[in-house]
Scaffold this motif. Structure first.
Motif, PDB file in Angstrom:
ATOM      1  N   ARG A  89       5.297  -5.716  -5.730  1.00 16.67           N
ATOM      2  CA  ARG A  89       4.195  -4.922  -5.572  1.00 16.67           C
ATOM      3  C   ARG A  89       3.120  -5.841  -5.340  1.00 16.67           C
ATOM      4  NH1 ARG A  89       6.709  -1.251  -9.092  1.00 16.67           N
ATOM      5  NH2 ARG A  89       5.915  -2.473 -11.049  1.00 16.67           N
ATOM      6  N   HIS A  92       3.065  -6.704  -1.734  1.00 19.32           N
ATOM      7  CA  HIS A  92       2.472  -5.717  -1.159  1.00 19.32           C
ATOM      8  C   HIS A  92       1.205  -5.585  -0.845  1.00 19.32           C
ATOM      9  CE1 HIS A  92       2.163  -1.461   0.812  1.00 19.32           C
ATOM     10  NE2 HIS A  92       1.683  -1.328  -0.210  1.00 19.32           N
ATOM     11  N   LYS A  96      -1.644  -5.837   2.162  1.00 13.30           N
ATOM     12  CA  LYS A  96      -2.566  -4.714   2.335  1.00 13.30           C
ATOM     13  C   LYS A  96      -3.976  -5.498   2.516  1.00 13.30           C
ATOM     14  CE  LYS A  96      -0.904  -0.652   2.952  1.00 13.30           C
ATOM     15  NZ  LYS A  96      -1.555  -0.001   4.162  1.00 13.30           N
ATOM     16  N   LYS A 139       5.769 -11.788   2.970  1.00 13.04           N
ATOM     17  CA  LYS A 139       7.029 -10.849   2.685  1.00 13.04           C
ATOM     18  C   LYS A 139       8.297 -11.626   2.203  1.00 13.04           C
ATOM     19  CE  LYS A 139       5.985  -6.967   5.655  1.00 13.04           C
ATOM     20  NZ  LYS A 139       6.340  -6.197   6.850  1.00 13.04           N
ATOM     21  N   ASP A 487       2.711   1.781   8.157  1.00 12.92           N
ATOM     22  CA  ASP A 487       3.563   2.038   7.112  1.00 12.92           C
ATOM     23  C   ASP A 487       3.313   3.567   6.603  1.00 12.92           C
ATOM     24  OD1 ASP A 487       1.145   2.674   5.241  1.00 12.92           O
ATOM     25  OD2 ASP A 487       0.933   0.703   5.107  1.00 12.92           O
TER      26      ASP A 487
END
Length: 778
Positions: A89, A92, A96, A139, A487
């Motif tokens: 998370r 992620h 973002k 990633k 996404d």
């Protein structure tokens, strides 16, 4: 509640007590787990605002772009207390945030350190040059595990600095993503980091210890504490804090506001559950003694930390389909899109129709789905309200065959809009729109089928994820009719864009009925080259298609420049789109050195003037298209244009000094910096939107000066007048005649006539007509 009311022997009671204790413990564990999951789902930070404000915060997310010289270093907690799930998370969240950063070697640079027992440099700030490269590398970051030595990580930064950064010559931002549970003290190294003028954001993940994170964050902490569980909201919080003065100013209509919010966490505490009867040994042989025993248990308690959160809010787009169209959604139901993708499209379709289809909406909606076969389960116009439409969409089933998009398009063009008695109340001649929803590459050709659809006067819009961009553009024939999302959540953010595109059918998406004088200044120098000049020419041509071109709405002029500027056509030369497009197709390449300053001076003195067709009381915009060369000396004429009420919009393709470009544009809001000519087409919608914002803004009737021959423009309420010296007429256009020579009837000398915008536009056209007649005589 487990106790029985019937009498029991002491032994039975003891067994019952143990049973209760075991079950309470298991039950409590289950409850704690469920509470934890619920909190994860809800987020550990909540902003206490209404639904309308949430919409405005969400709308801001689509406009955020921090474009500045800035070094950003992520410090990711990779310890065992975080765990692999929360680490993912964190990654992620970092990705973002990259979406809101204008990543480029000369602007925002990004690097990453993962820390646990020891800090580990994942990649320095000068490793990756584009946003996509940085996100791909994030990633690939692997969870390491270990103890949480936050203090050691901060000391590493104090010793090494920002690896690959610009040595404090630009602002430095450290983003720490952690649960805050450090093994040692962080106060001293955190203070030392902030003393080096590094802006520190502390971002909570999992169940954060906010008090410890507050020690890490810069002052004021309410602006520098964020929660990674809601990545969209946290990205807004970071952007809002950096927007002034580090990043660009907020977009027009947007502002930073503070809202009451609450940060929460779970703490494990020990509490007395009560006293229970237990059996103890006794001094008496073969005897036991009953006694009350205290029973404690560990409990997870929700701790609340009231605070204030600062977020950028923008006007939320209001969805409605007030345009009359026949609208057919063609939904991919093939194996390639998967069941998950099909359900996502269904959810998107339901939410969109609930938002836009009202009781009196003039739109007729139908839905088709395809794989090997094509069927139309919801025929066009059969359902007039959102409720019945959504019920029918709920009933659609996934089929999972091959992806034959070309065949589906051809079938829909032939059979999707057929008339039937059902459509008796639908007007003939309504625009017909097909919205294709697909996430799977077609197994048959789409080009010929798409051409056939367009030959039937059907307007195509394509929606899919980013990797579908090329195929969707082939289907629609125009990138402006293609909507791609990054996404699943981003798909739902595209609803306002889809609504605009549907209602733009038959109407340009430009400024509609807003009057505008628009000039393009196009770099035709050798630095651009012939091939790229042709791309710029195509861009100007396709942009003109978005405007209604005539004397009353939009007038367009075109200037090309190398070392000198040339007017290809003036504002009043062409009065129709076809004439403008034909003239653009004939524009030659110059191939000289570039001087953007000369071009802007030429626009100021030879294009945006009443004598050359500019209309008083009408907003004016110059779009400068350049490769960034020849910008030296362009700032002064650009400022002169702005001083005269003319917006200068700078579009630069390729590498260029950003500070120079900002001086020419005057504001980051009027600068678009694009990496390649191939990407220029994707920015057309943004550029036209910004131009139209200017077209809708209030007009200063005296800027540019409508008075000729050094006449002075004097503003009045909703009008102006020209004060002339040695000249006369409403715009000081006629020389004062000496002696008894007759003057023009009806106008006093040294005209002090008041002119409203409508009246002066009619007069301006009359003057232009007289000028053309004079030119013809000579």
């Amino acid at each position: 509640m487990f106790l029985s009311s019937s009498p029991e022997t002491p032994r039975k009671k003891m067994i019952s007590c143990r049973f209760i204790t075991m079950n309470l413990s298991s039950f409590e564990s289950i409850c704690i787990f469920l509470i934890s999951q619920a909190l994860l789902a809800l987020g550990i930070q909540q902003i206490h605002v209404g639904q309308e404000m949430i919409g405005k915060i969400s709308a801001a997310g689509q406009l955020m772009q921090c474009s500045a010289s800035l070094d950003v270093l992520f410090l990711l907690d990779g310890s065992y207390s975080i765990g692999k799930g929360s680490f993912e998370r964190s990654k992620h969240f970092a990705g973002k945030l990259c979406d809101a950063l204008d990543i480029h070697p000369d602007r925002v640079r990004v690097g990453m350190i993962q820390f646990s027992s020891t800090p580990h440099l994942e990649f320095p700030l000068d490793s990756y040059l584009t946003k996509q490269e940085v996100k791909e590398r994030i990633k690939r970051t692997v969870f390491r595990g270990g103890s949480t030595e936050t203090g050691q990580a901060l000391k590493y930064i104090l010793h090494k600095g920002f690896p690959g950064g610009r040595n404090s010559s630009v602002p430095e931002v450290l983003i720490i993503i952690s649960d805050g549970k450090s093994q040692g003290s962080t106060a001293v190294p955190a203070m030392q980091v902030k003393e080096r003028h590094i802006t520190v954001f502390a971002v909570g993940i999992k169940f954060p210890r906010w008090e410890e994170l507050q020690v890490l964050a810069s002052e004021p902490p309410e602006r520098h504490l964020l929660f990674a569980g809601d990545a969209e909201d946290a990205a807004n919080g970071l952007y809002s804090t950096l927007s002034d003065p580090v990043c660009t100013a907020t977009a027009p209509g947007c502002k930073v506001e503070s809202h009451p919010c609450e940060r929460r966490t779970l703490e494990t505490v020990k509490e007395l559950a009560g006293s229970y009867v237990c059996w103890k040994g006794s001094k008496q042989p073969n005897a036991v003694q009953a006694s009350l025993c205290p029973f404690t248990r560990w409990k997870r308690v929700l701790i609340k930390h009231p605070s204030r959160c600062f977020r950028t809010v923008c006007p939320a787009a209001k969805l409605s389909l007030e345009c009359g169209v026949d609208l057919l959604f063609l939904m991919d139901s093939s194996a390639g899109v998967t069941l998950e993708g099909f359900l996502r499209f269904k959810a998107f379709l339901k939410r969109f129709l609930q938002a836009v289809v009202g009781q009196d909406s003039p739109v007729s909606v139908g839905v088709a789905q395809y794989d090997d076969n094509i069927k139309v389960p919801i025929e066009l116009g059969r359902h007039k309200d959102a409720l019945s439409l959504t019920k029918r969409i709920d009933a659609l089933n996934f089929s999972g065959g091959r992806t034959l998009t070309g065949r589906a398009l051809q079938y829909i063009a032939q059979h999707g809009f057929r008339s039937s008695p059902v459509f008796a109340d639908v007007q003939d001649g309504l625009p017909r729109v097909v919205v294709l929803l697909t996430d799977s590459k077609s197994e048959d050709s789409v080009a010929e089928a798409a051409k056939y659809v367009k030959d039937q006067n059907i307007f195509l819009i394509g929606i899919g994820s980013s990797f579908m961009r090329a195929e969707l553009t082939t289907v629609t024939g125009n990138p402006q009719q293609t909507i791609v999302y990054s996404d699943p959540q981003d798909l739902f953010n595209r609803m306002p864009e889809l609504q605009r595109k549907i209602c733009s059918v038959g109407n340009p998406e430009g400024c509609q009925a807003q009057s505008l004088d628009l000039a393009f200044a196009v770099d035709a120098s050798s630095g651009v080259g012939l091939e790229n000049f042709l791309r710029l020419r195509r861009f100007v041509r396709s942009s003109c298609l978005h405007f209604i071109i005539n004397r009353d709405v939009t007038q367009i002029a075109l200037v090309t420049y190398g070392s000198k500027a040339h007017t290809v056509f003036a504002l009043d030369t062409h009065t129709s789109s076809s004439a403008v497009l034909q003239a653009i197709d004939q524009v030659p390449f110059l191939g000289d050195s570039a001087s953007a300053g000369s071009a802007l001076l030429h626009v100021h003195s030879d294009v945006m003037t009443v004598q050359k067709g500019a209309r008083p009381g009408v907003n004016k915009v110059v779009v400068l298209l350049s490769n960034g060369g020849g910008m030296q000396g362009a700032a002064a004429p650009a400022q002169q244009l702005r001083h005269n009420g003319i917006l200068v919009f700078v579009v630069v393709i390729g590498d260029a000094d950003r500070d120079t470009l900002l001086r020419v544009a005057g504001s980051p809001n009027y600068l678009v910096h694009i990496s390649s000519y191939e990407d220029l087409q994707y920015y057309q919608g943004l550029i036209i939107e910004r131009i139209c914002e200017e077209a809708r803004s209030p007009v200063n009737l005296c800027k540019p000066n409508p008075c000729m021959n050094q006449g002075v423009c004097i503003l009045g309420p909703g009008s102006y007048r020209c004060q002339c010296h040695g000249w006369e007429g409403p715009h000081c256009e006629s020389r004062v005649l000496r002696g008894d020579s007759p003057r023009s009837p009806g106008l006093p000398p040294r005209s002090h006539v008041q002119w409203s915008p409508r009246g002066l536009q009619h007069l301006s056209r009359a003057l232009q007509h007289s000028k053309r007649q004079m030119d013809q005589r000579h």
